[in-house]
Design a protein around this motif. Structure first.
Motif: not given
Length: 121
Positions: A61-83
């Protein structure tokens, strides 16, 4: 369902700093910064799922990470480019401070004692 991520121009400094002011969330960001995209369950051990879910939400919600569904899990990544685009150098400065053991991590009063003049005899 994963909530909407803020657009780049909606990422606010006060929200990012608030999110990264928590030591556990800062650890999560450090893992993502060094390891790239990770599944939610692989980032930290020994923390309850409900606690981690709360931290994912705050970071997302703060814009620090991306969270996306992948099958039964969620994958997280840092929004480095945006930050980096919104706040140049902020993420690197925070990560460098954490990794180098910044004075902020020192015990309370440590810096004050180091600069105090010796007592008169």
């Amino acid at each position: 369902m994963i909530a909407q991520h803020p657009d780049r121009d909606q990422i606010l400094l006060e929200n990012v700093l608030s999110a990264l002011g928590n030591p556990l969330r800062l650890r999560i960001v450090r893992v993502l910064a060094h390891g790239g995209e990770q599944s939610c369950g692989s980032i930290l051990d020994g923390v309850s799922k409900s606690t981690l879910t709360h931290h994912w939400r705050v970071l997302r919600d703060s814009g620090v990470i991306w969270q996306r569904p992948s099958g039964r899990e969620n994958l997280l990544s840092l929004r480095r480019e945006d930050l980096d685009a919104r706040f140049p150098g902020l993420l690197d400065a925070l990560l460098n401070a954490v990794e180098s053991g910044s004075p902020a991590a020192a015990p309370a009063g440590a810096s004050a004692t180091a600069t105090r003049a010796p007592a008169a005899t």
